[in-house]
Every structure is written in C-alpha cells, then in structure tokens.
Design a protein around this motif. Structure first.
Motif, PDB file in Angstrom:
ATOM      1  N   GLU A  46     -39.241  67.009 -20.870  1.00 33.71           N
ATOM      2  CA  GLU A  46     -38.703  68.104 -21.707  1.00 33.71           C
ATOM      3  C   GLU A  46     -39.693  68.451 -22.831  1.00 33.71           C
ATOM      4  O   GLU A  46     -39.732  69.604 -23.286  1.00 33.71           O
ATOM      5  CB  GLU A  46     -37.339  67.699 -22.274  1.00 33.71           C
ATOM      6  N   PRO A  50     -39.543  72.641 -22.031  1.00 28.65           N
ATOM      7  CA  PRO A  50     -38.145  72.578 -22.518  1.00 28.65           C
ATOM      8  C   PRO A  50     -37.152  73.188 -21.537  1.00 28.65           C
ATOM      9  O   PRO A  50     -35.949  72.987 -21.683  1.00 28.65           O
ATOM     10  CB  PRO A  50     -38.189  73.384 -23.820  1.00 28.65           C
ATOM     11  N   MET A  51     -37.636  73.937 -20.532  1.00 27.69           N
ATOM     12  CA  MET A  51     -36.730  74.518 -19.544  1.00 27.69           C
ATOM     13  C   MET A  51     -36.477  73.554 -18.378  1.00 27.69           C
ATOM     14  O   MET A  51     -35.710  73.866 -17.463  1.00 27.69           O
ATOM     15  CB  MET A  51     -37.286  75.853 -19.021  1.00 27.69           C
ATOM     16  N   LYS A  52     -37.135  72.401 -18.394  1.00 31.32           N
ATOM     17  CA  LYS A  52     -36.878  71.308 -17.433  1.00 31.32           C
ATOM     18  C   LYS A  52     -37.070  71.733 -15.984  1.00 31.32           C
ATOM     19  O   LYS A  52     -36.234  71.429 -15.124  1.00 31.32           O
ATOM     20  CB  LYS A  52     -35.456  70.751 -17.648  1.00 31.32           C
ATOM     21  N   ASP A  59     -52.931  72.553 -21.132  1.00 29.25           N
ATOM     22  CA  ASP A  59     -54.364  72.818 -21.257  1.00 29.25           C
ATOM     23  C   ASP A  59     -54.720  72.662 -22.735  1.00 29.25           C
ATOM     24  O   ASP A  59     -54.536  73.586 -23.522  1.00 29.25           O
ATOM     25  CB  ASP A  59     -54.666  74.249 -20.776  1.00 29.25           C
ATOM     26  N   GLY A  60     -55.182  71.466 -23.092  1.00 30.57           N
ATOM     27  CA  GLY A  60     -55.448  71.181 -24.506  1.00 30.57           C
ATOM     28  C   GLY A  60     -54.154  71.247 -25.292  1.00 30.57           C
ATOM     29  O   GLY A  60     -53.184  70.557 -24.958  1.00 30.57           O
ATOM     30  N   SER A  61     -54.109  72.132 -26.283  1.00 26.16           N
ATOM     31  CA  SER A  61     -52.905  72.214 -27.131  1.00 26.16           C
ATOM     32  C   SER A  61     -51.846  73.165 -26.552  1.00 26.16           C
ATOM     33  O   SER A  61     -50.788  73.343 -27.160  1.00 26.16           O
ATOM     34  CB  SER A  61     -53.302  72.693 -28.528  1.00 26.16           C
ATOM     35  N   LEU A  62     -52.144  73.778 -25.430  1.00 26.36           N
ATOM     36  CA  LEU A  62     -51.209  74.767 -24.857  1.00 26.36           C
ATOM     37  C   LEU A  62     -50.352  74.175 -23.741  1.00 26.36           C
ATOM     38  O   LEU A  62     -50.883  73.690 -22.740  1.00 26.36           O
ATOM     39  CB  LEU A  62     -51.996  75.968 -24.294  1.00 26.36           C
ATOM     40  N   LEU A  64     -47.583  75.319 -20.978  1.00 25.66           N
ATOM     41  CA  LEU A  64     -47.192  76.590 -20.387  1.00 25.66           C
ATOM     42  C   LEU A  64     -46.306  76.353 -19.172  1.00 25.66           C
ATOM     43  O   LEU A  64     -46.561  75.434 -18.396  1.00 25.66           O
ATOM     44  CB  LEU A  64     -48.463  77.338 -19.975  1.00 25.66           C
ATOM     45  N   PHE A  65     -45.285  77.179 -19.028  1.00 26.00           N
ATOM     46  CA  PHE A  65     -44.458  77.096 -17.828  1.00 26.00           C
ATOM     47  C   PHE A  65     -44.199  78.495 -17.305  1.00 26.00           C
ATOM     48  O   PHE A  65     -44.596  79.469 -17.935  1.00 26.00           O
ATOM     49  CB  PHE A  65     -43.148  76.340 -18.106  1.00 26.00           C
ATOM     50  N   GLU A  66     -43.509  78.572 -16.154  1.00 27.51           N
ATOM     51  CA  GLU A  66     -43.319  79.788 -15.361  1.00 27.51           C
ATOM     52  C   GLU A  66     -44.586  80.006 -14.521  1.00 27.51           C
ATOM     53  O   GLU A  66     -45.663  80.290 -15.043  1.00 27.51           O
ATOM     54  CB  GLU A  66     -43.026  81.039 -16.209  1.00 27.51           C
ATOM     55  N   HIS A  68     -45.801  82.340 -12.495  1.00 25.95           N
ATOM     56  CA  HIS A  68     -46.598  83.577 -12.543  1.00 25.95           C
ATOM     57  C   HIS A  68     -47.470  83.593 -13.799  1.00 25.95           C
ATOM     58  O   HIS A  68     -48.645  83.984 -13.761  1.00 25.95           O
ATOM     59  CB  HIS A  68     -45.694  84.814 -12.512  1.00 25.95           C
ATOM     60  N   THR A  69     -46.856  83.172 -14.895  1.00 24.27           N
ATOM     61  CA  THR A  69     -47.587  83.064 -16.163  1.00 24.27           C
ATOM     62  C   THR A  69     -48.789  82.128 -16.014  1.00 24.27           C
ATOM     63  O   THR A  69     -49.890  82.436 -16.478  1.00 24.27           O
ATOM     64  CB  THR A  69     -46.622  82.502 -17.234  1.00 24.27           C
TER      65      THR A  69
END
Lengths: 248, 248
Positions: A46, A50-52, A59-62, A64-66, A68-69
């Motif tokens: 989580e 957070p969307m589990k 990627d480093g401090s990023l 990312l989920f989804e 397509h994104t």
C-alpha cells in the motif's frame, strides 16, 4: 537506482508493462506481487500503490500506478525506446490516448466482467445474471469496435500503424486474458474466433514482440493448462501452445 | 479553421472540455449534440465520433473523442494555455495521467452507475439491486480515495498543486453531476457533505474557473430545479444557486 516493476504475470496490465520493458531493453527489477495470496493488499505494498493493485513502478522518488500511465511514462522518459511506441507528434499521440481512454470503459470493463462471471461459474458461486449479460454485451460491442474502428485498413496494428504502439500491448494483453479463459470451443468461436482482423492483429503483435511475448505469458499458458485439466479438455502440456497460437 | 467542440452541457465530460476552452481563451465553436433527443446516435454524428458519445472535437483533419484525450491535446497544442493545466515535466504529467486513468474505473464508473440507478428509481423503472449496491460502494470508496490520497495536504488542488490541472476540471465536473442528482438531504450528507476536503476543493476549483464555471453549469442547475419541482422540494429558482453553492 534501478527501476522497480511491481507485477503479477497473471494480471493483463502487469504483462503489458513487463512486455514493454523487455521489448525496449529497459533495465528493471521485477518484484512479484502475488495476487493469489492477496499480497497487493499488504501494508507494505500500500506504501507503493495506495490503490492496492498491480502493476506499479518505483523510479527513484516517483511511485506510479495505472498501466497506461506507466507505459506513457516509460516511453517518454527512458532512452532507446523507438518512436513508434509513443510518437512525439501531438496528433498521433492524441489518437493513442483516445484508444487507451476508450479501453478503460469498454474492452477492459467488458472483458474483466465476463471473466469474473466465468470464474464464478467455474467455482460454483451464484451469479448476477443481469451483470453477466451486461458484461458480455459490452465485451462483444468492444470487440466489434476494435474490428471496425480501431483496426483500420491502412496498417497491421491499431490506428492503422505499420509498427505497434503501447496501445497494441495494452489491448493484446487484455485479450490474452480472455483467450486463456475461453476454454469452451463454442464460447471461443462466438466471442473471439469470428473476428478475423482481430486474430490477424494479435498474431502480428505477438510476432513483433517475440521472444518476450511468450516469456511474459508463460505463467498464463500454464494456468490455462491447469483449468483445462480440471475441466473435460484432455490436451497435454505440449499441445497447449500450438493450439493457442493456431487459434489466433 | 475554427476548432469545433461537439458537446451537451448535461454531460460531465462535455462540460470539462468546454470549461477548459473558456478558461484558457481557446477559440472554438460549440456544436450542441442533444443527448435527450439521441442526436449522438445520428449517422451524421457517427462520422464525427464512431463511439456515438459526447464530447468530441474536430480540429482541421483531426477528429478526436474521449474527454481526457481532448483535454491533453488542447493543453499541449493550443497557444496560451498556462503550464499548470498540464505541466511539461514528465513526472508531474505522469501523476496527472495516473489520476485521470484511475478516474475511469473508479469515480466515473461509481458515480454514473449510482446516478443511473437514482434516475431509474425516479422514473419507476425496476432496479438491479446488486448493481445498485456495487455502484454505491464504488462511489463511496472513490470519494474516500480522493479525500485521503489525491487531495494531498500540500496544496488546494488534486495532486497537491496550488493551481488546478486538467484533472481538477474532469473530476469536479463529474462530482457536479452527482451534486445535482442528490436531491435528498440524507443522501447528500451520507455521500458528499461529510467529505470536508472534497468540499473545500470543489469550492476552490469553482472559484479558480469563474465566471466560466457557472456559465457552463447553468443548464445543469436548471435541470436540478426541474427535478426538485417534480419532487417535494419547494425551492424557487432564485434559491437554487445559493443553496447549491452553500452546500459545496
């Protein structure tokens, strides 16, 4: 710091991201999040998403989920990714976005709803017949739109391209989920086999992404074998792959 | 050739696109597609958008549909659009994509399903209770995620920004659809009013986009009045706007 991809290969968007990385030689570490054990619901995961859900990347401090994104981010940010995956031209890019946005509420929603109902039937869980009928209707209309709108006559791939884009990866991985669930020949014919352009496009996308396509889908092919063994189908493991490929 | 925006102001994604154009001084011609008369299903409109939905745009030789796609295209291609609507930085852009992608299968799906069921109830059409329960659950969990994940503590807008992005427009227009449908005070409290951060964010987004926000939403406010007149509510037209705004 190496890119981390949190994924489960039984998840269609996870496979699309893994396939993209492998085909484009993006260096990454694959972190298995076993959804059969609900690992995506753990507090540790989580923190990542957070969307589990899978997939997610760090990627480093990023974080990312989804999917397509993630595909757009990787194609825009990592060196060595060929232009055709996500062209810089705003109009070509817009058409890819349009297809990916459409996918959410059409093929993805219809296909995942259909699969959920198939799985419920297999496990003897009571079905919601209205929801099942709605999913199947949406799935069939989505496949019809792919055949008649998205697969233009000018090229082998979606949106009339002669080389695949990130949209081909996302949609083919979605359809492979369906492919392995359609154990019944009649269902397969009624839903997938009759779409000739879709079948040719799947074959072309598989060819364009080999040997990575097979590697990323191995887990799914094995699962199909297990489901077939539980059912009435008597194919042996060695029969499975050719059968699958010949259907496409 | 002037950009054409095909829209119906009772559609939430149509309003998001119109609002973006007006706030950013994008020159365009608005072409009304009256969905109450099923004009989106006409053969002439199918030539514009084969998916038979609003909104769509025509920019020279490019036909485009899906509202997120349109917002991204306009923000990337038209001069004079301020950076904060769709920042060039790949990481900030990726976070906007992530929120927009999430929106499809969460707030949008939950909210539109909930509204459909409310409308069916109002018209005396038999409901699918399982589908209604599922939509409400998804709507509530989506609002919870906006409150706890997307509205970070660092800024007034989504993703912690101090200025709105295209994601704020898309999600606020979605929630306004809900706002005008929640005629029952108890439903309103249970679903919307209790989310304090969401209410503050809606108010801030409205303020940041005036006077265009009110103009684009006028049709919807009028519809709410009509629904209220059909129900037990006795508010006069002049009471409607302040009541609506005080709730936010």
């Amino acid at each position: 710091m190496t890119l981390k991809v949190y994924a489960d290969r039984v998840s269609q968007p996870s496979r699309a991201v893994l396939l993209f990385c492998k085909v484009n030689g993006v260096e990454f570490e694959e972190v298995r999040v076993d959804i059969s054990k609900n690992q995506q619901l753990s507090p540790a995961y989580e923190e990542i998403n957070p969307m589990k859900q899978v997939p997610a990347i760090v990627d480093g401090s990023l974080n990312l989920f989804e999917s397509h994104t993630i595909l757009i981010y990787l194609a825009s940010s990592f060196p060595g990714v060929a232009e055709h995956w996500y062209p810089a031209d705003p109009r070509r890019r817009a058409r890819i976005h349009s297809l990916l946005d459409w996918h959410h509420s059409n093929l993805r929603l219809g296909s995942s709803g259909y699969i959920l109902n198939k799985e419920a039937t297999r496990l003897g869980i009571p079905l919601d017949p209205q929801a099942a009928a709605k999913s199947e209707k949406l799935l069939l209309s989505s496949l019809f739109k792919i055949e008649t709108v998205w697969l233009e006559d000018t090229g082998r791939f979606l949106l009339g391209g002669n080389q695949p884009s990130i949209a081909d990866l996302s949609l083919v991985c979605e359809i492979m989920q369906l492919e392995v669930r359609l154990l019944d020949e009649q269902d397969h014919n009624r839903i997938l086999s009759r779409h000739r352009k879709i079948q040719q496009w799947i074959e072309d996308t598989i060819k364009a992404t080999q040997p990575h396509f097979d590697e990323v889908h191995k887990t799914l092919f094995k699962l199909k074998k297990q489901w077939q063994t539980l059912g009435t189908n008597t194919e042996t493991e060695s029969d499975l792959k050719p059968t699958l490929v010949s259907r496409l």
